[in-house]
Design a protein around this motif. Structure first.
Motif, mmCIF file in Angstrom:
data_model
loop_
_atom_site.group_PDB
_atom_site.id
_atom_site.type_symbol
_atom_site.label_atom_id
_atom_site.label_comp_id
_atom_site.label_asym_id
_atom_site.label_seq_id
_atom_site.Cartn_x
_atom_site.Cartn_y
_atom_site.Cartn_z
ATOM 1 N N TYR A 193 0.821 -1.209 0.000
ATOM 2 C CA TYR A 193 0.000 0.000 0.000
ATOM 3 C C TYR A 193 0.855 1.259 0.000
ATOM 4 O O TYR A 193 0.463 2.282 -0.574
ATOM 5 C CB TYR A 193 -0.954 -0.012 1.199
ATOM 6 N N HIS A 194 2.006 1.195 0.626
ATOM 7 C CA HIS A 194 2.935 2.339 0.581
ATOM 8 C C HIS A 194 3.437 2.573 -0.841
ATOM 9 O O HIS A 194 3.461 3.711 -1.331
ATOM 10 C CB HIS A 194 4.111 2.081 1.533
ATOM 11 N N ASP A 195 3.822 1.490 -1.527
ATOM 12 C CA ASP A 195 4.305 1.621 -2.906
ATOM 13 C C ASP A 195 3.168 2.052 -3.841
ATOM 14 O O ASP A 195 3.397 2.824 -4.780
ATOM 15 C CB ASP A 195 4.899 0.290 -3.380
ATOM 16 N N LYS A 198 2.739 5.806 -3.308
ATOM 17 C CA LYS A 198 3.876 6.552 -3.841
ATOM 18 C C LYS A 198 3.838 6.616 -5.363
ATOM 19 O O LYS A 198 3.984 7.689 -5.960
ATOM 20 C CB LYS A 198 5.173 5.895 -3.362
ATOM 21 N N ASN A 199 3.606 5.475 -6.016
ATOM 22 C CA ASN A 199 3.615 5.438 -7.471
ATOM 23 C C ASN A 199 2.415 6.175 -8.061
ATOM 24 O O ASN A 199 2.552 6.919 -9.044
ATOM 25 C CB ASN A 199 3.625 3.981 -7.951
ATOM 26 N N THR A 200 1.245 5.978 -7.464
ATOM 27 C CA THR A 200 0.028 6.588 -8.008
ATOM 28 C C THR A 200 0.067 8.100 -7.890
ATOM 29 O O THR A 200 -0.272 8.822 -8.834
ATOM 30 C CB THR A 200 -1.207 6.034 -7.282
ATOM 31 N N ILE A 201 0.479 8.597 -6.735
ATOM 32 C CA ILE A 201 0.546 10.050 -6.547
ATOM 33 C C ILE A 201 1.601 10.659 -7.468
ATOM 34 O O ILE A 201 1.394 11.739 -8.051
ATOM 35 C CB ILE A 201 0.845 10.384 -5.070
ATOM 36 N N TYR A 208 -6.328 11.044 -7.925
ATOM 37 C CA TYR A 208 -6.433 9.711 -8.529
ATOM 38 C C TYR A 208 -6.223 8.633 -7.461
ATOM 39 O O TYR A 208 -6.924 7.613 -7.461
ATOM 40 C CB TYR A 208 -5.395 9.569 -9.638
ATOM 41 N N TYR A 209 -5.279 8.859 -6.556
ATOM 42 C CA TYR A 209 -5.039 7.884 -5.471
ATOM 43 C C TYR A 209 -6.261 7.779 -4.566
ATOM 44 O O TYR A 209 -6.694 6.685 -4.198
ATOM 45 C CB TYR A 209 -3.814 8.305 -4.670
ATOM 46 N N TRP A 210 -6.822 8.923 -4.176
ATOM 47 C CA TRP A 210 -8.021 8.902 -3.324
ATOM 48 C C TRP A 210 -9.185 8.225 -4.038
ATOM 49 O O TRP A 210 -9.990 7.550 -3.404
ATOM 50 C CB TRP A 210 -8.413 10.326 -2.933
ATOM 51 N N ASN A 211 -9.269 8.414 -5.357
ATOM 52 C CA ASN A 211 -10.350 7.789 -6.121
ATOM 53 C C ASN A 211 -10.205 6.271 -6.151
ATOM 54 O O ASN A 211 -11.193 5.546 -6.242
ATOM 55 C CB ASN A 211 -10.365 8.334 -7.549
ATOM 56 N N ILE A 212 -8.973 5.763 -6.082
ATOM 57 C CA ILE A 212 -8.733 4.313 -6.046
ATOM 58 C C ILE A 212 -9.061 3.751 -4.667
ATOM 59 O O ILE A 212 -9.827 2.791 -4.531
ATOM 60 C CB ILE A 212 -7.273 4.000 -6.409
#
Length: 598
Positions: A193-195, A198-201, A208-212
């Protein structure tokens, strides 16, 4: 020969597994697959095993089956970090059944939907559909690896990928690709979840990360924000234009364009998750497009609404009928405005002012939704204006009624403050005492004078302290005691904390007068009157007790309580209550709620 071919296939898979560790895999594609397939609209986590995976073969497995699954287990152990995959004979949480050709084919996943954990998997293979080693190898890998998680959104296309996690159903040819291995490796890593964050943001930003991770929460939040914006916008429009309107076309244009801009903003908020899911970061340019697209629409729609509704609403008085007219005129205005936009586009295209070849359609889901949102916003605006006007009218009626009740209550209070019979009896008592006891005569006359001064109320005081009211009650009882002599005994008690509390003037004295008039005057024995003021929690309690005859069933009209009830209702509303009790503890009680802070 077949055995040799089988061994070569297994060896090839092992080489692919080793080489996958060193091969270059597009990280963005891997994370795109994870976000698209492993997360749903309502889950903030990806499903996976949290305990070691214990695989047990059941049914009719042969040596080839065991060899394939042992190789698969070795491949998975080289990829998973959080769990260990083993082949066991019992106590399994991943049961694979190799069934005869006449049995079925199925998958059952036992999951904890609150913790997003796969607890147990039962996977059945039907040999009827497997005709070669290659098919057996493909099927065993395909279904087993897919069962290590839960997949969603098969309608989302992922460019550059066609592996195990791509297809909804098993394709004819597919292999355990490097991308598939990287997906399993990341999913079963300790820093998954950390990776992911990091990658999505880094690639698409926080939205986009919050939407996932929090799609349903984000949708609820955006819906809540749109409602707040709609409410604030409508209140602003109403306070700025509707209430102060001069009913001119200019004012209608101002309010109309604000409604259109508000519609564009709300619609943009509603479809923002779709923009986010498409990995677009041009959020505000899309907002500007929506708002600007409404401006030519307003040039046609607003004048049409102005003139059509002035004509149609003039003869309509029913509220529901007026809202229906507003709804349909808004839809028609949108159609006319959109037609005007199409004509402008055709003209610009004809003059070669635009290189866009596709002209906008007449009706689309986007257009229909915008028209409906605008129609309902106008209905809400009209309803709120109607509601406010109704409330103002109702408040005017209530104020008029309260003034009438206040005047009537004051008039009744003036009548009840000094009862004419009481005054007549008191003057007779003074005349009788004048020849017998000069001191008593003086005290009685002085008390009657002070009672009159308190009643006249030159200062127009509505409220007095409890101490002031009780002092007047005491003077009244002293005057009555001169009349009744030893036949009247009274006592007054009050808590120290209540003495400075403000109460309506003449709240207690009329009740004491009733106790003597309707109670003690009707008995031959000694009459007793008790007045008590105390505090119970936050409430002020006033009790008047006597030993006279019981109250009737409803002691209102004859006991002067209606005036008192009206006064308390005007001043305190639901925070005041009057009750009474008959019997040995006969009393009448006033309860004033929430008169103390603590």
């Amino acid at each position: 020969m077949k055995q040799l071919l089988f061994i070569l296939i297994i060896f090839s898979i092992s080489l692919n597994t080793v080489s996958a560790q060193n091969s270059s895999v597009n990280e963005d594609v891997v994370w795109d697959i994870i976000t698209a397939r492993l997360f749903s609209d309502y889950s903030s986590y990806a499903y996976r095993f949290e305990e070691d995976i214990r695989i047990q073969l059941k049914g009719s497995p042969n040596q080839e089956d065991s060899t394939i699954f042992q190789t698969l287990i070795n491949d998975l152990n080289s990829l998973t970090e959080t769990v260990q995959v083993t082949l066991v004979k019992d106590s399994a949480n991943f049961i694979i059944s190799i069934l005869p050709s006449n049995d079925g084919l199925g998958l059952n996943q036992d999951m904890d939907t609150e913790e997003y954990v796969i607890q147990k998997v039962e996977l059945d293979f039907n040999l009827r559909y497997i005709n070669s080693y290659e098919e057996k190898l493909r099927d065993y890998y395909f279904y087993t690896i897919r069962s290590l998680t839960k997949l969603f959104h098969f309608d989302a296309d992922i460019i550059g990928y066609g592996g195990i996690f791509y297809y909804k159903d098993k394709p004819e040819y597919i292999a355990f690709s490097d991308i598939d291995k990287e997906i399993i490796k990341k999913l079963y890593s300790t820093n998954f979840y950390h990776d992911l964050k990091k990658n999505t943001i880094k690639t698409y930003g926080y939205l986009y990360y919050w939407n996932i991770r929090y799609k349903s929460t984000l949708k609820f939040f955006l819906t809540f924000i749109s409602i707040i914006i709609a409410a604030i916008g409508l209140l602003f429009i109403q306070s700025r234009y509707v209430k102060k309107t001069t009913h001119k076309l200019k004012d209608y244009f101002k309010a109309g364009f604000l409604v259109l801009i508000l519609t564009g903003l709300i619609y943009w908020i509603f479809i923002l998750p779709a923009f986010i899911s498409s990995q677009s970061t041009h959020y505000f340019s899309n907002l500007a497009f929506f708002i600007l697209a409404y401006l030519p629409l307003g040039l046609i729609a607003i004048p049409f609404l102005y003139y059509s509704e002035r004509f149609l609403l003039k003869n309509s008085q029913k509220f529901l009928q007026r809202q229906t007219i507003i709804f349909f005129t808004t839809i028609i205005a949108f159609l006319m405005g959109h037609l005007f936009e199409i004509l402008i586009f055709i003209a610009l295209q004809h003059l070669n002012f635009t290189n866009i070849s596709t002209k906008p359609g007449l009706i689309s889901p986007t257009f229909a939704l915008a028209a409906i949102i605008t129609a309902f916003l106008r209905i809400l605006l009209n309803w709120s204006n109607h509601r406010i006007q109704s409330m103002v009218n109702q408040k005017d009626v209530e104020i008029a009624k309260m003034k009438e009740l206040k005047n009537q209550a004051e008039l009744n209070a003036l009548h009840s403050r000094i009862n004419p019979h009481f005054l007549y009896n008191s003057l007779n008592s003074i005349a009788s005492l004048a020849h017998i006891d000069a001191d008593k005569t003086e005290n009685m006359a002085t008390g009657l004078s002070e009672l009159f001064r308190y009643s006249i109320n030159k200062e127009n005081k509505t409220f007095v302290t409890v101490a002031e009211e009780l002092e007047m009650v005491k003077k009244y009882l002293e005057i009555e005691k001169n009349r009744f002599g030893d036949k009247l005994v009274y006592e007054i008690h009050s808590d120290e904390s209540t003495l400075e509390k403000q109460i309506p003037k003449f709240l207690i004295q009329p009740l004491v007068e009733n106790a003597i008039k309707h109670g003690l005057s009707k008995i031959k024995s000694t009459g007793k009157v008790s007045v008590e003021v105390k505090r119970i929690e936050k409430n002020l309690i006033i009790s008047i007790a006597d030993n006279g005859p019981d109250f009737p069933a409803e002691p209102v009209s004859g006991y002067g309580l209606q005036n008192l009830h009206d006064k308390l209702d005007i001043i305190y509303g639901n925070d005041a209550r009057i009750n009474w009790e008959n019997g040995e503890n006969k009393h009448i009680r006033i309860i004033l709620k929430n008169q103390f802070n603590q």
